[in-house]
Design a protein around this motif. Structure first.
Motif, PDB file in Angstrom:
ATOM      1  N   PRO A  32      67.700  28.182 -11.755  1.00  0.00           N
ATOM      2  CA  PRO A  32      66.529  29.065 -11.791  1.00  0.00           C
ATOM      3  C   PRO A  32      65.337  28.538 -10.997  1.00  0.00           C
ATOM      4  O   PRO A  32      64.514  29.315 -10.523  1.00  0.00           O
ATOM      5  CB  PRO A  32      66.174  29.153 -13.269  1.00  0.00           C
ATOM      6  CG  PRO A  32      67.276  28.512 -14.008  1.00  0.00           C
ATOM      7  CD  PRO A  32      68.104  27.728 -13.053  1.00  0.00           C
ATOM      8  N   SER A  33      65.235  27.227 -10.812  1.00  0.00           N
ATOM      9  CA  SER A  33      64.109  26.692 -10.048  1.00  0.00           C
ATOM     10  C   SER A  33      64.279  26.960  -8.552  1.00  0.00           C
ATOM     11  O   SER A  33      63.304  26.996  -7.814  1.00  0.00           O
ATOM     12  CB  SER A  33      63.962  25.192 -10.303  1.00  0.00           C
ATOM     13  OG  SER A  33      65.134  24.512  -9.865  1.00  0.00           O
ATOM     14  N   ASN A  34      65.522  27.118  -8.084  1.00  0.00           N
ATOM     15  CA  ASN A  34      65.793  27.425  -6.684  1.00  0.00           C
ATOM     16  C   ASN A  34      66.833  28.548  -6.641  1.00  0.00           C
ATOM     17  O   ASN A  34      68.008  28.305  -6.358  1.00  0.00           O
ATOM     18  CB  ASN A  34      66.299  26.179  -5.953  1.00  0.00           C
ATOM     19  CG  ASN A  34      66.494  26.423  -4.475  1.00  0.00           C
ATOM     20  OD1 ASN A  34      66.033  27.428  -3.945  1.00  0.00           O
ATOM     21  ND2 ASN A  34      67.188  25.517  -3.818  1.00  0.00           N
ATOM     22  N   PRO A  35      66.417  29.794  -6.918  1.00  0.00           N
ATOM     23  CA  PRO A  35      67.407  30.867  -7.026  1.00  0.00           C
ATOM     24  C   PRO A  35      68.118  31.190  -5.720  1.00  0.00           C
ATOM     25  O   PRO A  35      69.243  31.663  -5.731  1.00  0.00           O
ATOM     26  CB  PRO A  35      66.595  32.061  -7.511  1.00  0.00           C
ATOM     27  CG  PRO A  35      65.196  31.750  -7.167  1.00  0.00           C
ATOM     28  CD  PRO A  35      65.072  30.261  -7.152  1.00  0.00           C
ATOM     29  N   ASP A  77      77.637  29.099 -13.902  1.00  0.00           N
ATOM     30  CA  ASP A  77      77.250  27.719 -14.226  1.00  0.00           C
ATOM     31  C   ASP A  77      76.418  27.076 -13.129  1.00  0.00           C
ATOM     32  O   ASP A  77      75.580  26.224 -13.403  1.00  0.00           O
ATOM     33  CB  ASP A  77      78.508  26.865 -14.454  1.00  0.00           C
ATOM     34  CG  ASP A  77      79.306  27.354 -15.642  1.00  0.00           C
ATOM     35  OD1 ASP A  77      78.696  27.914 -16.581  1.00  0.00           O
ATOM     36  OD2 ASP A  77      80.542  27.167 -15.631  1.00  0.00           O
ATOM     37  N   ASN A  78      76.633  27.468 -11.890  1.00  0.00           N
ATOM     38  CA  ASN A  78      75.961  26.801 -10.777  1.00  0.00           C
ATOM     39  C   ASN A  78      74.654  27.478 -10.358  1.00  0.00           C
ATOM     40  O   ASN A  78      74.126  27.178  -9.306  1.00  0.00           O
ATOM     41  CB  ASN A  78      76.903  26.694  -9.585  1.00  0.00           C
ATOM     42  CG  ASN A  78      77.492  28.030  -9.199  1.00  0.00           C
ATOM     43  OD1 ASN A  78      77.319  29.018  -9.893  1.00  0.00           O
ATOM     44  ND2 ASN A  78      78.196  28.057  -8.081  1.00  0.00           N
ATOM     45  N   VAL A 107      75.502  33.256  -3.718  1.00  0.00           N
ATOM     46  CA  VAL A 107      76.597  33.832  -4.501  1.00  0.00           C
ATOM     47  C   VAL A 107      76.288  33.714  -5.988  1.00  0.00           C
ATOM     48  O   VAL A 107      76.456  34.667  -6.758  1.00  0.00           O
ATOM     49  CB  VAL A 107      77.936  33.139  -4.153  1.00  0.00           C
ATOM     50  CG1 VAL A 107      79.043  33.623  -5.067  1.00  0.00           C
ATOM     51  CG2 VAL A 107      78.294  33.371  -2.694  1.00  0.00           C
ATOM     52  N   ALA A 108      75.793  32.534  -6.400  1.00  0.00           N
ATOM     53  CA  ALA A 108      75.435  32.339  -7.811  1.00  0.00           C
ATOM     54  C   ALA A 108      74.278  33.247  -8.200  1.00  0.00           C
ATOM     55  O   ALA A 108      74.241  33.763  -9.321  1.00  0.00           O
ATOM     56  CB  ALA A 108      75.076  30.887  -8.070  1.00  0.00           C
ATOM     57  N   MET A 109      73.337  33.478  -7.273  1.00  0.00           N
ATOM     58  CA  MET A 109      72.214  34.356  -7.561  1.00  0.00           C
ATOM     59  C   MET A 109      72.699  35.790  -7.803  1.00  0.00           C
ATOM     60  O   MET A 109      72.265  36.446  -8.747  1.00  0.00           O
ATOM     61  CB  MET A 109      71.210  34.346  -6.411  1.00  0.00           C
ATOM     62  CG  MET A 109      70.007  35.242  -6.654  1.00  0.00           C
ATOM     63  SD  MET A 109      68.944  35.425  -5.232  1.00  0.00           S
ATOM     64  CE  MET A 109      69.969  36.363  -4.144  1.00  0.00           C
TER      65      MET A 109
END
Length: 98
Positions: free
Chosen positions: A19-22, A15-16, A27-29
């Motif tokens: 895509p504009s700031n991968p 959820d976090n 961890v989310a990436m």
């Protein structure tokens, strides 16, 4: 503390992830990358299963396989579009073709 009785898989992208700031949340990436790889493997395995069904149909139907197996062949073609690890999802100008 006891063991869990069932294994739970998170089948949704994180959820976090932005895509504009991968690289904002590493961890989310990585979770998003794992999600994409898992979904790609599921598509590949589904295509393999359909391919085996097409082979079986060709063997069973013999000379009538053009009519009898047409629906399986169409399913296989639909399942293989966009599946793979190559340059499928890049725009055509980035494929390196002249």
């Amino acid at each position: 503390m006891g063991r869990k009785k069932t294994v739970e898989f998170d089948e949704n992208p994180p959820d976090n992830f932005d895509p504009s700031n991968p690289y904002g949340d590493p961890v989310a990436m990585l979770e998003y990358r794992e999600y994409l790889v898992r979904e790609k493997w599921i598509q590949i395995e589904m295509a393999k299963i359909i391919r085996e069904r097409v082979k079986w149909c060709y063997r069973i139907e013999g000379v009538n396989h053009h009519q009898k197996c047409r629906h399986l062949v169409q399913q296989y073609l639909d399942a293989t579009r966009g599946v793979g690890w190559g340059k499928d999802h890049r725009p055509p100008e980035l494929h390196g073709l002249p």
